[in-house]
Design a protein around this motif. Structure first.
Motif, mmCIF file in Angstrom:
data_model
loop_
_atom_site.group_PDB
_atom_site.id
_atom_site.type_symbol
_atom_site.label_atom_id
_atom_site.label_comp_id
_atom_site.label_asym_id
_atom_site.label_seq_id
_atom_site.Cartn_x
_atom_site.Cartn_y
_atom_site.Cartn_z
ATOM 1 N N GLN A 11 1.951 31.976 60.030
ATOM 2 C CA GLN A 11 1.967 31.586 58.622
ATOM 3 C C GLN A 11 2.022 32.813 57.732
ATOM 4 O OE1 GLN A 11 -0.933 28.580 57.932
ATOM 5 N NE2 GLN A 11 -0.795 28.718 55.725
ATOM 6 N N GLY A 13 1.583 33.018 53.624
ATOM 7 C CA GLY A 13 1.309 32.168 52.468
ATOM 8 C C GLY A 13 1.159 30.735 52.925
ATOM 9 N N GLU A 14 1.865 29.825 52.264
ATOM 10 C CA GLU A 14 1.802 28.411 52.613
ATOM 11 C C GLU A 14 2.874 28.009 53.625
ATOM 12 O OE1 GLU A 14 -0.634 26.292 51.449
ATOM 13 O OE2 GLU A 14 -1.453 28.163 50.654
ATOM 14 N N GLU A 15 3.806 28.912 53.894
ATOM 15 C CA GLU A 15 4.950 28.576 54.735
ATOM 16 C C GLU A 15 4.709 28.916 56.198
ATOM 17 O OE1 GLU A 15 7.341 26.793 53.410
ATOM 18 O OE2 GLU A 15 6.326 27.035 51.501
ATOM 19 N N SER A 68 0.082 38.764 49.041
ATOM 20 C CA SER A 68 -1.026 37.887 49.432
ATOM 21 C C SER A 68 -2.270 38.299 48.665
ATOM 22 C CB SER A 68 -1.290 37.971 50.936
ATOM 23 O OG SER A 68 -2.064 39.093 51.245
#
Length: 159
Positions: A11, A13-15, A68
């Protein structure tokens, strides 16, 4: 029997992303990184990993993703030396989820004409999740990390 491929799901971030299992040597917990003076922005620095100096690349910076917020649980995926041109290289990721086996029919290949600047670094989009329910599927971007690393010389010389 359908062909399948093993990838490491991680992962940023959110992806969710994936890389080929064959190029990953090991996954280590985040440790202090020594910055190098006048290094390119994508090079976070170096670490001493069991007596070997290992270059640490900030994959998020290299891919042009937002910074981040110093996420807890970051990991370093150390690559096989032959995948990194003989160098000891690790990449920073926010989290490593698992090694997954993906069937060929669950991989959507990227068309060259759509996004030519990134398509050379993306092997495909992996769709995993509920069978028969397309909306519940998770999409994982399958990166060609070896090509990203091999092209670092070109990246460094870019304006």
């Amino acid at each position: 029997m359908a062909a399948s491929v093993d990838v490491v799901e991680f992962q940023l971030g959110e992806e969710h992303y994936a890389l080929d299992i064959q190029i990953a040597r090991e996954i280590v917990e985040m440790m202090p990184i020594t910055p190098l003076p006048r290094a390119p922005r994508y090079l976070a620095g170096i670490i001493n990993l069991r007596g070997e100096i290992t270059n640490i690349i900030d994959l998020r910076n290299l891919l042009g993703l937002p910074e981040s917020d110093g996420m807890e649980g970051q990991k370093i995926v150390v690559l096989m030396p032959d995948a990194a041109g003989g160098s000891n290289i690790g990449i920073i990721v926010d989290d490593v989820h698992s090694v997954i086996q993906v069937r060929e029919e669950d991989i959507e290949r990227i068309n060259e004409g759509i996004t030519s600047s990134i398509s050379s670094y993306v092997k495909g989009i992996i769709k995993i999740g509920c069978e028969g329910d397309e909306k519940a599927k998770t999409l994982i971007i399958w990166l060609d990390v070896q090509k990203v690393i091999n092209d670092l010389g070109n990246y460094q010389n870019a304006p």
